[in-house]
Design a protein around this motif. Structure first.
Motif, PDB file in Angstrom:
ATOM      1  N   ALA A   1      17.252   3.521   1.329  1.00 41.60           N
ATOM      2  CA  ALA A   1      17.445   4.826   0.693  1.00 41.60           C
ATOM      3  C   ALA A   1      18.213   5.761   1.616  1.00 41.60           C
ATOM      4  O   ALA A   1      19.058   6.551   1.163  1.00 41.60           O
ATOM      5  CB  ALA A   1      16.095   5.430   0.320  1.00 41.60           C
ATOM      6  N   VAL A   2      17.941   5.689   2.919  1.00 40.76           N
ATOM      7  CA  VAL A   2      18.666   6.520   3.882  1.00 40.76           C
ATOM      8  C   VAL A   2      20.136   6.121   3.925  1.00 40.76           C
ATOM      9  O   VAL A   2      21.030   6.972   3.917  1.00 40.76           O
ATOM     10  CB  VAL A   2      18.023   6.405   5.279  1.00 40.76           C
ATOM     11  N   ARG A   3      20.387   4.814   3.952  1.00 39.01           N
ATOM     12  CA  ARG A   3      21.789   4.357   3.970  1.00 39.01           C
ATOM     13  C   ARG A   3      22.539   4.815   2.729  1.00 39.01           C
ATOM     14  O   ARG A   3      23.699   5.245   2.805  1.00 39.01           O
ATOM     15  CB  ARG A   3      21.837   2.830   4.072  1.00 39.01           C
TER      16      ARG A   3
ATOM     17  N   ASP B   1       7.893  -1.690  15.953  1.00 40.18           N
ATOM     18  CA  ASP B   1       6.549  -1.310  15.507  1.00 40.18           C
ATOM     19  C   ASP B   1       6.589  -0.014  14.699  1.00 40.18           C
ATOM     20  O   ASP B   1       5.872   0.134  13.692  1.00 40.18           O
ATOM     21  CB  ASP B   1       5.615  -1.150  16.706  1.00 40.18           C
ATOM     22  N   ALA B   2       7.420   0.931  15.135  1.00 36.52           N
ATOM     23  CA  ALA B   2       7.555   2.192  14.405  1.00 36.52           C
ATOM     24  C   ALA B   2       8.137   1.958  13.020  1.00 36.52           C
ATOM     25  O   ALA B   2       7.716   2.579  12.039  1.00 36.52           O
ATOM     26  CB  ALA B   2       8.429   3.163  15.199  1.00 36.52           C
ATOM     27  N   ALA B   3       9.098   1.049  12.934  1.00 36.31           N
ATOM     28  CA  ALA B   3       9.683   0.716  11.630  1.00 36.31           C
ATOM     29  C   ALA B   3       8.635   0.089  10.711  1.00 36.31           C
ATOM     30  O   ALA B   3       8.568   0.403   9.524  1.00 36.31           O
ATOM     31  CB  ALA B   3      10.873  -0.219  11.822  1.00 36.31           C
ATOM     32  N   ARG B   4       7.824  -0.780  11.258  1.00 31.71           N
ATOM     33  CA  ARG B   4       6.755  -1.391  10.451  1.00 31.71           C
ATOM     34  C   ARG B   4       5.758  -0.333   9.973  1.00 31.71           C
ATOM     35  O   ARG B   4       5.156  -0.466   8.903  1.00 31.71           O
ATOM     36  CB  ARG B   4       6.032  -2.462  11.261  1.00 31.71           C
ATOM     37  N   ALA B   5       5.591   0.721  10.766  1.00 26.11           N
ATOM     38  CA  ALA B   5       4.648   1.785  10.410  1.00 26.11           C
ATOM     39  C   ALA B   5       5.229   2.758   9.388  1.00 26.11           C
ATOM     40  O   ALA B   5       4.487   3.591   8.856  1.00 26.11           O
ATOM     41  CB  ALA B   5       4.217   2.536  11.664  1.00 26.11           C
ATOM     42  N   GLY B   6       6.544   2.675   9.139  1.00 28.87           N
ATOM     43  CA  GLY B   6       7.128   3.531   8.118  1.00 28.87           C
ATOM     44  C   GLY B   6       8.347   4.321   8.516  1.00 28.87           C
ATOM     45  O   GLY B   6       8.903   5.065   7.690  1.00 28.87           O
TER      46      GLY B   6
ATOM     47  N   ALA C   1      12.081   5.027   8.901  1.00 33.54           N
ATOM     48  CA  ALA C   1      13.331   4.503   8.344  1.00 33.54           C
ATOM     49  C   ALA C   1      14.439   4.498   9.380  1.00 33.54           C
ATOM     50  O   ALA C   1      15.397   3.729   9.278  1.00 33.54           O
ATOM     51  CB  ALA C   1      13.761   5.333   7.140  1.00 33.54           C
ATOM     52  N   VAL C   2      14.311   5.383  10.390  1.00 30.26           N
ATOM     53  CA  VAL C   2      15.327   5.539  11.444  1.00 30.26           C
ATOM     54  C   VAL C   2      14.623   5.501  12.785  1.00 30.26           C
ATOM     55  O   VAL C   2      13.553   6.107  12.955  1.00 30.26           O
ATOM     56  CB  VAL C   2      16.079   6.880  11.292  1.00 30.26           C
ATOM     57  N   VAL C   3      15.221   4.813  13.757  1.00 33.96           N
ATOM     58  CA  VAL C   3      14.718   4.868  15.130  1.00 33.96           C
ATOM     59  C   VAL C   3      15.825   5.420  16.025  1.00 33.96           C
ATOM     60  O   VAL C   3      16.969   4.978  15.976  1.00 33.96           O
ATOM     61  CB  VAL C   3      14.236   3.496  15.652  1.00 33.96           C
ATOM     62  N   HIS C   4      15.464   6.444  16.801  1.00 31.70           N
ATOM     63  CA  HIS C   4      16.393   7.116  17.705  1.00 31.70           C
ATOM     64  C   HIS C   4      16.068   6.673  19.119  1.00 31.70           C
ATOM     65  O   HIS C   4      14.948   6.877  19.605  1.00 31.70           O
ATOM     66  CB  HIS C   4      16.255   8.626  17.556  1.00 31.70           C
TER      67      HIS C   4
ATOM     68  N   PHE D   1      12.380  10.825   4.691  1.00 31.85           N
ATOM     69  CA  PHE D   1      12.495   9.740   5.667  1.00 31.85           C
ATOM     70  C   PHE D   1      12.010  10.217   7.030  1.00 31.85           C
ATOM     71  O   PHE D   1      12.137  11.382   7.397  1.00 31.85           O
ATOM     72  CB  PHE D   1      13.905   9.151   5.724  1.00 31.85           C
ATOM     73  N   ILE D   2      11.406   9.279   7.742  1.00 34.28           N
ATOM     74  CA  ILE D   2      10.863   9.539   9.075  1.00 34.28           C
ATOM     75  C   ILE D   2      11.798   8.945  10.117  1.00 34.28           C
ATOM     76  O   ILE D   2      12.161   7.767  10.043  1.00 34.28           O
ATOM     77  CB  ILE D   2       9.464   8.916   9.243  1.00 34.28           C
ATOM     78  N   THR D   3      12.185   9.767  11.087  1.00 38.86           N
ATOM     79  CA  THR D   3      12.868   9.276  12.281  1.00 38.86           C
ATOM     80  C   THR D   3      11.856   9.198  13.405  1.00 38.86           C
ATOM     81  O   THR D   3      11.086  10.146  13.623  1.00 38.86           O
ATOM     82  CB  THR D   3      14.015  10.220  12.692  1.00 38.86           C
ATOM     83  N   CYS D   4      11.842   8.093  14.116  1.00 40.54           N
ATOM     84  CA  CYS D   4      10.998   7.962  15.304  1.00 40.54           C
ATOM     85  C   CYS D   4      11.879   8.016  16.547  1.00 40.54           C
ATOM     86  O   CYS D   4      12.745   7.154  16.738  1.00 40.54           O
ATOM     87  CB  CYS D   4      10.206   6.659  15.288  1.00 40.54           C
TER      88      CYS D   4
END
Length: 303
Positions: free
Chosen positions: A290-292, A41-46, A48-51, A10-13
């Motif tokens: 999946a992260v949840r 926009d970051a979520a749309r790009a992939g 899974a988490v935004v910080h 998973f990617i965190t932005c």
């Protein structure tokens, strides 16, 4: 521990931090709308988490205002794209001392020291799925600035996170921070298993080299979930290093402003580039559900 490449990453932005980057790139979001839009926009790009941190909409300087956090939270939760919300709880522990010959009184203009309850006020108000816990005190880049997180403060804040049902993301800037994090879990202040973010190359924490990185990785208990990042031009190499070592990844404008040399990035572009690295290595980019499931998070609806 034996290393095994992570096949579901998973990617965190990290959308906008508390550093003085607001005037270095037009893409660093300032207002709640800009921060939320960039996170979406970051979520749309992939991602899974935004910080998220918040900033004063006019000046761009970091802020702790509840109304700004509330607006960012509501905008992200009301969006037509799903994402796990991670809010910082790192503000309010800043000491800037006076000169080396007269360290006291402290520099009032740069010092922001508040109590545990006030540091957690926006977390209690917004109830994100995740919030950060900077798990130690350290000299932080500038000559007289100390990021202050005492064991007592961390126990108080960690206990509040557990009580609120918000998953702490342990920010580990050095090996001692992981040592104390394991103590917090052992004594029951934080729930088991934990979530860790390995923060590499931040002056003057863990230096940005693979030997130190592997020392950090090997200090994480095997059944904990971990992620890692580095700064600037090392952001994307550490995407690959983290995946290879069995972890997840973090990218974003909090840590790096450039897509490539001389080309300023957006958060979405950094996420897209990280996703390309992950998929190019034969791994899959995991989504928020999946992260949840893996972290036992509860999605909350907008108020």
């Amino acid at each position: 521990m034996p290393l095994q490449m992570n096949r579901d990453v998973f990617i965190t932005c990290a959308v906008t931090g508390s550093g003085s980057t607001q005037d270095k790139s037009p893409h660093v979001p300032r207002s709640p709308k800009e921060i939320a839009d960039s996170a979406i926009d970051a979520a749309r790009a992939g991602a899974a988490v935004v910080h998220c941190h918040v900033r004063d909409p006019e000046t761009g300087v970091p802020s702790r205002r509840l109304d700004l956090y509330r607006e960012v939270t509501d905008r992200i939760r009301s969006a037509d794209v799903d994402v796990v919300l991670n809010l910082t709880a790192g503000m309010g522990g800043d000491i800037v001392f006076g000169s080396t010959e007269a360290p006291l009184p402290v520099n009032a203009a740069g010092t922001d020291m508040i109590g545990a309850t006030e540091r957690m006020a926006h977390i209690a108000e917004c109830l994100p799925e995740i919030c950060t816990l900077d798990c130690g005190t350290m000299n932080f880049a500038e000559a007289d600035y100390v990021m202050t997180n005492t064991p007592g403060m961390l126990r108080a804040m960690g206990g509040m996170m557990t009580e609120l049902g918000v998953k702490p993301e342990i920010e580990a800037f050095d090996t001692g921070h992981l040592w104390f994090a394991k103590q917090l879990v052992e004594e029951g202040t934080l729930t088991y298993p934990a979530l860790v973010q390995l923060c590499m190359g931040v002056p003057w924490g863990a230096p940005n080299d693979l030997n130190t990185f592997m020392a950090m990785v090997n200090a994480v208990p095997q059944d904990w979930t971990w992620s890692a990042f580095s700064l600037g031009r090392d952001q994307m190499p550490y995407v690959a290093a983290s995946v290879l070592a069995g972890g997840n990844v973090r990218v974003g404008l909090e840590d790096n402003l450039f897509l490539e040399k001389g080309v300023l990035a957006t958060n979405a572009q950094l996420v897209e580039k990280a996703a390309g690295v992950i998929e190019g290595m034969g791994a899959r980019v995991a989504g928020p559900d999946a992260v949840r499931e893996s972290l036992g998070l509860t999605k909350r609806a907008p108020k």
